[in-house]
Write a protein that holds these residues in place. Structure first.
Motif, PDB file in Angstrom:
ATOM      1  N   THR A 276       0.832  -1.198   0.000  1.00  0.00           N
ATOM      2  CA  THR A 276       0.000   0.000   0.000  1.00  0.00           C
ATOM      3  C   THR A 276       0.867   1.248   0.000  1.00  0.00           C
ATOM      4  OG1 THR A 276      -0.146   0.344   2.399  1.00  0.00           O
ATOM      5  CG2 THR A 276      -1.704  -1.226   1.419  1.00  0.00           C
ATOM      6  N   THR A 277       0.213   2.374  -0.254  1.00  0.00           N
ATOM      7  CA  THR A 277       0.883   3.670  -0.148  1.00  0.00           C
ATOM      8  C   THR A 277       0.916   4.138   1.300  1.00  0.00           C
ATOM      9  OG1 THR A 277       0.215   4.302  -2.382  1.00  0.00           O
ATOM     10  CG2 THR A 277       0.819   6.082  -0.895  1.00  0.00           C
ATOM     11  N   GLN A 278      -0.183   3.941   2.019  1.00  0.00           N
ATOM     12  CA  GLN A 278      -0.252   4.496   3.366  1.00  0.00           C
ATOM     13  C   GLN A 278       0.603   3.756   4.373  1.00  0.00           C
ATOM     14  OE1 GLN A 278      -2.756   2.749   2.122  1.00  0.00           O
ATOM     15  NE2 GLN A 278      -3.675   1.442   3.664  1.00  0.00           N
ATOM     16  N   GLY A 279       0.890   2.480   4.146  1.00  0.00           N
ATOM     17  CA  GLY A 279       1.754   1.742   5.050  1.00  0.00           C
ATOM     18  C   GLY A 279       1.252   1.736   6.478  1.00  0.00           C
ATOM     19  N   ALA A 280       2.037   2.298   7.390  1.00  0.00           N
ATOM     20  CA  ALA A 280       1.684   2.302   8.804  1.00  0.00           C
ATOM     21  C   ALA A 280       0.626   3.336   9.154  1.00  0.00           C
ATOM     22  CB  ALA A 280       2.933   2.545   9.652  1.00  0.00           C
ATOM     23  N   GLU A 281       0.350   4.264   8.256  1.00  0.00           N
ATOM     24  CA  GLU A 281      -0.704   5.254   8.504  1.00  0.00           C
ATOM     25  C   GLU A 281      -2.059   4.633   8.180  1.00  0.00           C
ATOM     26  OE1 GLU A 281       0.049   9.317   7.154  1.00  0.00           O
ATOM     27  OE2 GLU A 281       2.045   8.679   6.540  1.00  0.00           O
ATOM     28  N   SER A 282      -3.099   5.135   8.814  1.00  0.00           N
ATOM     29  CA  SER A 282      -4.434   4.575   8.586  1.00  0.00           C
ATOM     30  C   SER A 282      -4.951   4.893   7.192  1.00  0.00           C
ATOM     31  CB  SER A 282      -5.417   5.103   9.634  1.00  0.00           C
ATOM     32  OG  SER A 282      -5.543   6.519   9.534  1.00  0.00           O
ATOM     33  N   HIS A 283      -4.548   6.033   6.637  1.00  0.00           N
ATOM     34  CA  HIS A 283      -4.970   6.438   5.305  1.00  0.00           C
ATOM     35  C   HIS A 283      -4.112   7.622   4.865  1.00  0.00           C
ATOM     36  CE1 HIS A 283      -7.070   9.326   7.858  1.00  0.00           C
ATOM     37  NE2 HIS A 283      -7.101  10.122   6.805  1.00  0.00           N
ATOM     38  N   ILE A 284      -4.263   8.029   3.629  1.00  0.00           N
ATOM     39  CA  ILE A 284      -3.580   9.206   3.108  1.00  0.00           C
ATOM     40  C   ILE A 284      -4.601  10.334   2.980  1.00  0.00           C
ATOM     41  CG2 ILE A 284      -2.282  10.170   1.167  1.00  0.00           C
ATOM     42  CD1 ILE A 284      -0.761   8.036   2.679  1.00  0.00           C
ATOM     43  N   PRO A 285      -4.402  11.464   3.641  1.00  0.00           N
ATOM     44  CA  PRO A 285      -5.316  12.596   3.434  1.00  0.00           C
ATOM     45  C   PRO A 285      -5.364  12.954   1.960  1.00  0.00           C
ATOM     46  CG  PRO A 285      -3.864  13.007   5.293  1.00  0.00           C
ATOM     47  CD  PRO A 285      -3.336  11.776   4.609  1.00  0.00           C
ATOM     48  N   GLU A 286      -6.552  13.248   1.461  1.00  0.00           N
ATOM     49  CA  GLU A 286      -6.737  13.402   0.017  1.00  0.00           C
ATOM     50  C   GLU A 286      -5.955  14.570  -0.567  1.00  0.00           C
ATOM     51  OE1 GLU A 286      -9.731  16.051   1.907  1.00  0.00           O
ATOM     52  OE2 GLU A 286      -8.910  14.060   2.270  1.00  0.00           O
ATOM     53  N   LEU A 332      -4.128   4.317   0.152  1.00  0.00           N
ATOM     54  CA  LEU A 332      -5.568   4.358   0.284  1.00  0.00           C
ATOM     55  C   LEU A 332      -5.915   5.788   0.682  1.00  0.00           C
ATOM     56  CD1 LEU A 332      -8.416   2.771   0.840  1.00  0.00           C
ATOM     57  CD2 LEU A 332      -7.579   2.619   3.142  1.00  0.00           C
ATOM     58  N   PHE A 333      -6.808   6.434   0.005  1.00  0.00           N
ATOM     59  CA  PHE A 333      -7.149   7.826   0.270  1.00  0.00           C
ATOM     60  C   PHE A 333      -8.445   7.927   1.063  1.00  0.00           C
ATOM     61  CE2 PHE A 333      -4.326   7.894  -3.236  1.00  0.00           C
ATOM     62  CZ  PHE A 333      -3.622   9.064  -3.123  1.00  0.00           C
ATOM     63  N   GLU A 334      -8.597   9.047   1.754  1.00  0.00           N
ATOM     64  CA  GLU A 334      -9.837   9.291   2.479  1.00  0.00           C
ATOM     65  C   GLU A 334     -10.112  10.782   2.464  1.00  0.00           C
ATOM     66  OE1 GLU A 334     -11.461   7.370   6.337  1.00  0.00           O
ATOM     67  OE2 GLU A 334     -10.285   9.095   6.961  1.00  0.00           O
ATOM     68  N   GLY A 335     -11.353  11.151   2.190  1.00  0.00           N
ATOM     69  CA  GLY A 335     -11.713  12.558   2.223  1.00  0.00           C
ATOM     70  C   GLY A 335     -12.665  12.911   1.095  1.00  0.00           C
ATOM     71  N   LYS A 336     -12.971  14.182   0.968  1.00  0.00           N
ATOM     72  CA  LYS A 336     -13.865  14.670  -0.072  1.00  0.00           C
ATOM     73  C   LYS A 336     -13.098  15.635  -0.955  1.00  0.00           C
ATOM     74  CE  LYS A 336     -18.415  16.725  -0.837  1.00  0.00           C
ATOM     75  NZ  LYS A 336     -19.642  17.248  -0.196  1.00  0.00           N
ATOM     76  N   MET A 390     -15.473  13.020  -5.070  1.00  0.00           N
ATOM     77  CA  MET A 390     -14.982  11.783  -4.479  1.00  0.00           C
ATOM     78  C   MET A 390     -15.031  11.913  -2.962  1.00  0.00           C
ATOM     79  SD  MET A 390     -11.443   9.759  -5.300  1.00  0.00           S
ATOM     80  CE  MET A 390     -10.390  10.615  -4.136  1.00  0.00           C
ATOM     81  N   GLU A 391     -15.632  10.950  -2.320  1.00  0.00           N
ATOM     82  CA  GLU A 391     -15.776  11.004  -0.868  1.00  0.00           C
ATOM     83  C   GLU A 391     -15.571   9.613  -0.295  1.00  0.00           C
ATOM     84  OE1 GLU A 391     -18.879  12.992   2.377  1.00  0.00           O
ATOM     85  OE2 GLU A 391     -19.434  12.781   0.277  1.00  0.00           O
ATOM     86  N   GLY A 392     -14.987   9.545   0.892  1.00  0.00           N
ATOM     87  CA  GLY A 392     -14.749   8.260   1.530  1.00  0.00           C
ATOM     88  C   GLY A 392     -13.408   7.670   1.137  1.00  0.00           C
ATOM     89  N   ARG A 393     -13.224   6.379   1.437  1.00  0.00           N
ATOM     90  CA  ARG A 393     -11.939   5.720   1.207  1.00  0.00           C
ATOM     91  C   ARG A 393     -11.914   5.055  -0.163  1.00  0.00           C
ATOM     92  NH1 ARG A 393      -9.010   3.266   6.444  1.00  0.00           N
ATOM     93  NH2 ARG A 393      -9.205   5.097   7.759  1.00  0.00           N
ATOM     94  N   HIS A 394     -10.803   5.278  -0.862  1.00  0.00           N
ATOM     95  CA  HIS A 394     -10.647   4.703  -2.200  1.00  0.00           C
ATOM     96  C   HIS A 394      -9.184   4.425  -2.495  1.00  0.00           C
ATOM     97  CE1 HIS A 394     -14.791   5.572  -3.487  1.00  0.00           C
ATOM     98  NE2 HIS A 394     -14.653   6.729  -2.858  1.00  0.00           N
ATOM     99  N   SER A 395      -8.951   3.416  -3.297  1.00  0.00           N
ATOM    100  CA  SER A 395      -7.653   3.282  -3.951  1.00  0.00           C
ATOM    101  C   SER A 395      -7.751   3.960  -5.305  1.00  0.00           C
ATOM    102  CB  SER A 395      -7.269   1.808  -4.105  1.00  0.00           C
ATOM    103  OG  SER A 395      -8.268   1.091  -4.792  1.00  0.00           O
TER     104      SER A 395
END
Length: 416
Positions: A276-286, A332-336, A390-395
């Motif tokens: 993944t891109t985020q690795g140890a982070e929960s997600h990547i801010p968009e 993994l991205f998250e946000g709007k 785009m909203e929520g979590r996505h690859s």
């Protein structure tokens, strides 16, 4: 975020260790970017409190510090702590293995000499009460008790072929941990054709017998020329992580450490995880700007390349052939967000980036036209609206479309 360390560091073969104050230390070999061989003649330790912000220690050990100096390169190490001291277990490309010690987990380590009874590569060790269990080898795994004071293997405990290449896919790169009363051996697994996997086996005893259970991660797709993998698992806080490496620069070398969270199931097994891109982070801010090195999967011929001038230095993704089915995955991205911005160059007349969600054939949410550039390093900024918010979590997958054979380069991108 993956890779874990700043872009100037190429640290593969990582053993992750956590000290009593919670500091995480990474012990690995050290590649030289664009070199034509594995590793180098020195080690450098990296450390963090949170798996996100990493600091570089000074050079912790080198072949210049050995009792018998040599030009042979240092391969993968391990480091253990016993009775308040830190013991670096090193190996050379010719198969010699040795011990060095320090009062600090960062070193510098003072050479104690070669372990004459062990010859191979990729040492790993486990401290259990007053005993040290030591493992090493290629194509067949050796294990024995090690006397740290004398620097000698206890020959009466020496076991051979604890794991083999033919039966277990064991290629090299052993790493030992004790989890919930069981002994986990992680290793470079060649059962899928190349040792791009980290496989694992479990035993009730440190010196076996071991039973292979499966694959934890496969770095296939990190680079067109990738050959191997080597890493470890480590509990950090309440979570377990697998540490592994990815090749770069269209090479089997120039490898970088990455990490992914894993789950130890109730039956002791570990489910295979993706890069993944985020690795140890929960997600990547968009809205975070991501450089090309943040990709986690390549389909096609693309690879990272360095650019350095008198005024700047950066990496970019090059050799992107439009129209050959190439795609790059970021996850993994998250946000709007409502639009996307890309810095790219293009040697064709007009090329196109199609932005897919959640799969290479997923919904196309943006189409970015990339004009012809003056050259590979003539990056321009392109912005395109999303077809829907785009909203929520996505690859996110980049598909490169356009005239076949034309090359594109990508430096960075972000959503807005």
């Amino acid at each position: 975020m993956n890779p874990l360390l700043p872009s100037q560091y190429y640290i593969p073969d990582v053993e992750a260790r956590v000290d009593q104050d919670g500091t995480i230390y990474l012990y690995g070999s050290k590649d030289i970017v664009n070199d034509d061989d594995y590793c180098s003649n020195e080690y450098q330790v990296f450390y963090s409190k949170d798996m996100v912000h990493w600091e570089a220690g000074a050079i912790s050990f080198s072949t210049e510090q050995m009792q018998e100096k040599t030009d042979i390169r240092l391969y993968a190490p391990d480091c253990i702590k016993k009775d308040g001291k830190y013991y670096l277990l090193y190996c050379l490309a010719d198969g010699a293995e040795g011990i060095a010690e320090s009062e600090s987990p960062l070193g510098p380590f003072t050479d104690r000499g070669i372990i004459k009874e062990a010859h191979g590569i990729d040492p790993s060790a486990l401290v259990e009460k007053d005993k040290v269990y030591y493992f090493w080898g290629q194509m067949g795994l050796h294990g024995a008790e090690l006397d740290l004071e004398t620097g000698k293997i206890k020959e009466e405990t020496h076991k051979t072929n604890l794991l083999t290449q033919d039966e277990d896919g064991f290629h090299e790169g052993s790493s030992i941990r004790k989890i919930n009363g069981k002994y986990y051996m992680v290793y470079a697994d060649i059962s899928r054709g190349r040792p791009t996997c980290l496989g694992y086996a479990i035993s009730d005893n440190p010196l076996g017998p071991y039973e292979k259970k499966g694959i934890i991660i496969d770095n296939n797709g990190c680079d067109p020329s990738s050959w191997n993998d080597h890493g470890s698992i480590q509990k950090i806080g309440e979570d377990y992580y697998v540490f592994y490496h990815r090749s770069t620069h269209n090479s089997v070398y120039s490898r970088r450490v990455c990490a992914e969270k894993i789950q130890i199931n109730e039956d002791g097994t570990i489910d295979e995880v993706e890069m993944t891109t985020q690795g140890a982070e929960s997600h990547i801010p968009e809205t975070r700007v991501l450089t090309a090195s943040a990709f986690c999967k390549i389909n096609g011929k693309a690879y990272l390349e360095n650019y350095t001038s008198a005024t700047e230095s950066y990496e970019f993704l090059t050799n992107i052939h439009n129209g050959d089915g190439a795609y790059i995955k970021y996850y993994l991205f998250e946000g709007k967000t409502d639009k996307i911005q890309v810095k790219a160059s293009n040697t064709g007349l007009v090329s196109q980036i199609l932005v897919h969600l959640d799969g290479p054939d997923g919904e196309v949410v943006a189409e970015i036209q990339i004009r012809k550039s003056k050259g590979n390093y003539d990056f321009a900024e392109y912005e395109a609206p999303l077809k829907r918010s785009m909203e929520g979590r996505h690859s996110v997958y980049f598909e490169f479309a356009g005239s076949s054979g034309k090359l594109m380069n990508v430096k960075e991108f972000c959503f807005k």
